[in-house]
Design a protein around this motif. Sequence first.
Motif, PDB file in Angstrom:
ATOM      1  N   GLY A  29     -19.713   1.886  -0.673  1.00 50.77           N
ATOM      2  CA  GLY A  29     -19.748   0.257  -1.256  1.00 50.77           C
ATOM      3  C   GLY A  29     -19.006   0.127  -2.595  1.00 50.77           C
ATOM      4  N   TYR A  30     -18.638   1.483  -3.199  1.00 53.15           N
ATOM      5  CA  TYR A  30     -18.248   1.495  -4.748  1.00 53.15           C
ATOM      6  C   TYR A  30     -16.741   1.669  -4.412  1.00 53.15           C
ATOM      7  CZ  TYR A  30     -22.880   2.164  -6.385  1.00 53.15           C
ATOM      8  OH  TYR A  30     -24.181   1.946  -6.619  1.00 53.15           O
ATOM      9  N   THR A  31     -16.019   0.543  -4.242  1.00 51.69           N
ATOM     10  CA  THR A  31     -14.656   0.609  -3.796  1.00 51.69           C
ATOM     11  C   THR A  31     -13.631   1.106  -4.939  1.00 51.69           C
ATOM     12  OG1 THR A  31     -14.371  -1.922  -4.251  1.00 51.69           O
ATOM     13  CG2 THR A  31     -14.781  -1.054  -1.992  1.00 51.69           C
ATOM     14  N   TYR A  32     -14.333   0.688  -6.248  1.00 50.14           N
ATOM     15  CA  TYR A  32     -13.273   1.293  -7.393  1.00 50.14           C
ATOM     16  C   TYR A  32     -14.039   2.618  -7.829  1.00 50.14           C
ATOM     17  CZ  TYR A  32     -10.985  -3.071  -8.342  1.00 50.14           C
ATOM     18  OH  TYR A  32     -10.396  -4.212  -8.315  1.00 50.14           O
ATOM     19  N   GLY A  33     -14.787   3.270  -7.033  1.00 47.12           N
ATOM     20  CA  GLY A  33     -15.678   4.529  -7.471  1.00 47.12           C
ATOM     21  C   GLY A  33     -16.491   4.013  -8.648  1.00 47.12           C
ATOM     22  N   THR A  48      -1.893  -7.098  -6.573  1.00 48.08           N
ATOM     23  CA  THR A  48      -2.103  -7.559  -5.229  1.00 48.08           C
ATOM     24  C   THR A  48      -1.438  -8.755  -5.260  1.00 48.08           C
ATOM     25  OG1 THR A  48      -3.947  -5.988  -4.934  1.00 48.08           O
ATOM     26  CG2 THR A  48      -3.685  -7.863  -3.456  1.00 48.08           C
ATOM     27  N   ALA A  76     -13.638   6.895  -4.777  1.00 49.70           N
ATOM     28  CA  ALA A  76     -14.004   5.759  -4.277  1.00 49.70           C
ATOM     29  C   ALA A  76     -14.622   6.011  -2.794  1.00 49.70           C
ATOM     30  CB  ALA A  76     -13.230   4.788  -4.362  1.00 49.70           C
ATOM     31  N   ARG A  77     -15.710   5.484  -2.639  1.00 53.23           N
ATOM     32  CA  ARG A  77     -16.521   5.679  -1.069  1.00 53.23           C
ATOM     33  C   ARG A  77     -17.393   4.702  -1.008  1.00 53.23           C
ATOM     34  NH1 ARG A  77     -18.082  11.006  -3.138  1.00 53.23           N
ATOM     35  NH2 ARG A  77     -16.427  11.791  -1.888  1.00 53.23           N
ATOM     36  N   ASP A 136       1.038  -1.132   0.077  1.00 59.35           N
ATOM     37  CA  ASP A 136       0.084   0.033   0.040  1.00 59.35           C
ATOM     38  C   ASP A 136       0.767   1.190   0.138  1.00 59.35           C
ATOM     39  OD1 ASP A 136      -2.612  -1.170   2.040  1.00 59.35           O
ATOM     40  OD2 ASP A 136      -2.289  -1.352   0.018  1.00 59.35           O
TER      41      ASP A 136
END
Length: 350
Positions: A97-101, A304, A94-95, A15
């Motif tokens: 539940g939309y982790t990829y935006g 990852t 991104a925020r 990260d």
Amino acid sequence: MGTSHGHGHHGREHDHGHEHGDDAHGHSHGVAADADRRWLTIALTLIVGYMGAEVVVGVVARSLALLSDAAHMLTDAASIVLALVAMRLAARPARGGYTYGLKRAEILSAQANGLTLLLLGLWLAWEAVQRLISPPEVTGGLVVITAVVGILVNVVAAWCIAKANRSSLNVEGAYQHILTDLYGFVATAVSGVVVLVTGFARADAIATLVVVALMLKAGTGLIRASGRVFLEAAPAGLDPDALGDRLAAVPQVVEIHDLHVWQITSGQPALSAHVLVAPAGDCHAVRRALQTLLREEYGLTHATLQVDHLGEDDTHEDLLQITARAGHPVTAGHCEDAHGPVHRPGPHEH
């Protein structure tokens, strides 16, 4: 446990290293996105301006052909507006539940543009067949002149959109709409001249069918490409099996499984994999070597990797069973249900 420690430590290091790369990439991507929006806005202004003029001329000349052309240009304007809206949505951070935006809003836009090209193509094909059966009256010179001006406007609009990033499916969708409209105006002008000179009224319908074929090809390509993104397929031109074998050939790597390669959106590929390292190997050194290889040879900067030592969570009996079943696709204690093929180094590599 060895797995959680290795993976957690990797997560912190990864990260930290990835954060710097994303900042630099995000800045350049933001500048490029601004330029793309500017070029698309210029094209939209041209299309809407000419569409208004075409409506006025069509009403004055009482030409249904010109009014239908204006309706076609309305779909072009809608495709550019859709692309611009999708760009705005994709730029949101991104925020929740939309982790990829909302990056895949651009892919939705491309799919919608592909679908409208197909539907419009089928409608024009139906109209062309009707005109082949019952040819309309000879088109007037005003229609030909308007079509020639339309060619110039669409050439400039297509050039503007071509200046944007066409590797984005979103931009490509709007571009294909403008391009097929350009072909349509060329066909209208050529067939109009043929009709005026020779009186062959079916020339318009034949030219339309040629444009329909181009529209169906462009629409199918957009839907296929956007479908690959939604179905999490690997980026075109990248063979996951060959990639897995390449990763397995890295020194100290015993096995690569659960290898997934997909695209978050156009031009943003991502990878995840479970890597097993020789018991005496250095997990962190292997991870760094793999990420360097992925970045430099494949352009995969969003990777990852879960890296573990072989057998660190297994009992002695498990290891004996694994050794006895050399061809078994899953290493006990790590993944009871591996997704996809397992990659191991050849005898000469390890």
